[in-house]
Design a protein around this motif. Sequence first.
Motif, PDB file in Angstrom:
ATOM      1  N   ALA A   1      -3.523  10.270  -8.186  1.00  0.00           N
ATOM      2  CA  ALA A   1      -2.570   9.199  -7.855  1.00  0.00           C
ATOM      3  C   ALA A   1      -3.068   7.854  -8.359  1.00  0.00           C
ATOM      4  O   ALA A   1      -2.262   6.987  -8.749  1.00  0.00           O
ATOM      5  N   ALA A   2      -4.390   7.663  -8.391  1.00  0.00           N
ATOM      6  CA  ALA A   2      -4.971   6.392  -8.831  1.00  0.00           C
ATOM      7  C   ALA A   2      -4.791   6.148 -10.325  1.00  0.00           C
ATOM      8  O   ALA A   2      -5.065   5.039 -10.803  1.00  0.00           O
ATOM      9  N   LYS A   3      -4.304   7.136 -11.056  1.00  0.00           N
ATOM     10  CA  LYS A   3      -3.957   6.919 -12.464  1.00  0.00           C
ATOM     11  C   LYS A   3      -2.699   6.058 -12.589  1.00  0.00           C
ATOM     12  O   LYS A   3      -2.436   5.475 -13.639  1.00  0.00           O
TER      13      LYS A   3
ATOM     14  N   LEU B   1      -6.601   2.171  -6.912  1.00  0.00           N
ATOM     15  CA  LEU B   1      -7.190   2.818  -5.749  1.00  0.00           C
ATOM     16  C   LEU B   1      -7.157   1.913  -4.526  1.00  0.00           C
ATOM     17  O   LEU B   1      -6.957   2.382  -3.395  1.00  0.00           O
ATOM     18  N   GLU B   2      -7.335   0.602  -4.740  1.00  0.00           N
ATOM     19  CA  GLU B   2      -7.351  -0.312  -3.592  1.00  0.00           C
ATOM     20  C   GLU B   2      -5.994  -0.436  -2.913  1.00  0.00           C
ATOM     21  O   GLU B   2      -5.883  -0.978  -1.806  1.00  0.00           O
ATOM     22  N   ASN B   3      -4.942   0.065  -3.554  1.00  0.00           N
ATOM     23  CA  ASN B   3      -3.609   0.032  -2.955  1.00  0.00           C
ATOM     24  C   ASN B   3      -3.200   1.377  -2.360  1.00  0.00           C
ATOM     25  O   ASN B   3      -2.041   1.550  -1.970  1.00  0.00           O
ATOM     26  N   LEU B   4      -4.135   2.318  -2.286  1.00  0.00           N
ATOM     27  CA  LEU B   4      -3.840   3.651  -1.774  1.00  0.00           C
ATOM     28  C   LEU B   4      -4.482   3.865  -0.403  1.00  0.00           C
ATOM     29  O   LEU B   4      -5.492   3.254  -0.064  1.00  0.00           O
TER      30      LEU B   4
ATOM     31  N   GLU C   1     -15.089   8.172   2.999  1.00  0.00           N
ATOM     32  CA  GLU C   1     -15.888   8.503   1.814  1.00  0.00           C
ATOM     33  C   GLU C   1     -15.295   7.904   0.543  1.00  0.00           C
ATOM     34  O   GLU C   1     -16.015   7.595  -0.401  1.00  0.00           O
ATOM     35  N   VAL C   2     -13.975   7.739   0.501  1.00  0.00           N
ATOM     36  CA  VAL C   2     -13.332   7.181  -0.689  1.00  0.00           C
ATOM     37  C   VAL C   2     -13.374   5.662  -0.700  1.00  0.00           C
ATOM     38  O   VAL C   2     -13.691   5.041  -1.711  1.00  0.00           O
ATOM     39  N   TRP C   3     -13.064   5.041   0.444  1.00  0.00           N
ATOM     40  CA  TRP C   3     -12.940   3.579   0.471  1.00  0.00           C
ATOM     41  C   TRP C   3     -14.074   2.880   1.209  1.00  0.00           C
ATOM     42  O   TRP C   3     -14.164   1.665   1.147  1.00  0.00           O
TER      43      TRP C   3
ATOM     44  N   ARG D   1       0.822  -1.199   0.000  1.00  0.00           N
ATOM     45  CA  ARG D   1       0.000   0.000   0.000  1.00  0.00           C
ATOM     46  C   ARG D   1       0.865   1.262   0.000  1.00  0.00           C
ATOM     47  O   ARG D   1       1.928   1.284   0.621  1.00  0.00           O
ATOM     48  N   ILE D   2       0.381   2.259  -0.697  1.00  0.00           N
ATOM     49  CA  ILE D   2       1.027   3.574  -0.697  1.00  0.00           C
ATOM     50  C   ILE D   2       0.115   4.536   0.057  1.00  0.00           C
ATOM     51  O   ILE D   2      -1.052   4.713  -0.300  1.00  0.00           O
ATOM     52  N   VAL D   3       0.657   5.118   1.104  1.00  0.00           N
ATOM     53  CA  VAL D   3      -0.090   6.059   1.930  1.00  0.00           C
ATOM     54  C   VAL D   3       0.266   7.463   1.478  1.00  0.00           C
ATOM     55  O   VAL D   3       1.413   7.903   1.621  1.00  0.00           O
TER      56      VAL D   3
END
Length: 365
Positions: A318-320, A324-327, A362-364, A292-294
């Motif tokens: 960043a999700a480009k 997203l599941e790794n952020l 809200e994002v995940w 994961r990247i924080v």
Amino acid sequence: MELKPPFRADQVGSLLRPRELRDAHERFLNGTFDFHELTKLQDRNIRNVIRYQEDLGFQGVTDGEFRRTSFSSDFIEKLEGARSPGSLDLKAGAGQFAPRAFRVEAKLRHARPIEVEGFTFLKAHTQRTPKQTIPSPTMLLRGGREAVSRAAYPDLAEFRADVARVYREELKQLGAAGCTYVQLDDTNFAYLCDAKLRETFRQWGYDPATLAEEFAALINASIAGRPAGMAACVHICRGNSAGKWAAEGAYEPIAEALFNRLEVDGYFLEYDDARSGGFEPLRHYPIGSDKRIVLGLVSTKTAEVESKDTLKRRIDEAAKFVPLENLCISPQCGFASTWRGNPISEDVQRRKLERVVEVAREVWG
């Protein structure tokens, strides 16, 4: 509930000390406050800051680093053979500070546990995942050959092997105490992103082109064989002292080694302002990885509370490059890398931490 760190909403580690604790710490450093009284004050304030983090909604909880004078020197100077003579001899610009220097004057020994007692106290007072922060082993490479005693270490390979060994010993003891979440706070990787500091490494006798690989190898050796179930993350820090910074520059010079050589479970990356560059270096992240990247999108240096829309837009950017599941999201650094803390209020700190949790939900979800 998330069970695996780093968490969607996370925080780097240090938090603003309450005024009574700052004042007592200063008096202790000046020799006018009793150590045992300071410890009792720290215990009480740590219990409070644990509840504070839990109430905010964080799954990973620290002791706020309330027992430390500095995020790095308190740990490193407890290794026999190492000491800090002060700051590096660098000319700092506006808003900058010169980072701390370290010297190794004798064989390194891990003569006693360093963070185990503090971790045990933390674990006993939280139902969440207790997170232990320690400075990266690369901190001991500052200064090159001249910072390491030739009498103790005529061969620098033996020195690096001893650095890794003393860290493995500490991690083993932390694991035995029940630690499952460790974060290495590393400033040297970020310094390789800065042209001026890359030149400093060159003056110390290093080749900046290969140094990121060397840093990764040392960290890998230091966390090798860590207890089963212990997640190890690295925080790439650009310097954080009283609101000042030490390094600038995009992650491109270190991205390949960082994401493809470093054997950690997650990366805390500072992305709070233009000094960190864009998200393009994230393209080196190995697709298919479960690391994961924080994203450190919330500044601990400024009073402005970032808007939800701005943070969500940046996560989308960043999700480009990384699924997203790794952020995840966090503040860019701690709020108090030294006991004095950054020049923001406790109210601002709370609002920023609340914003991190709010955006993550809200994002995940």
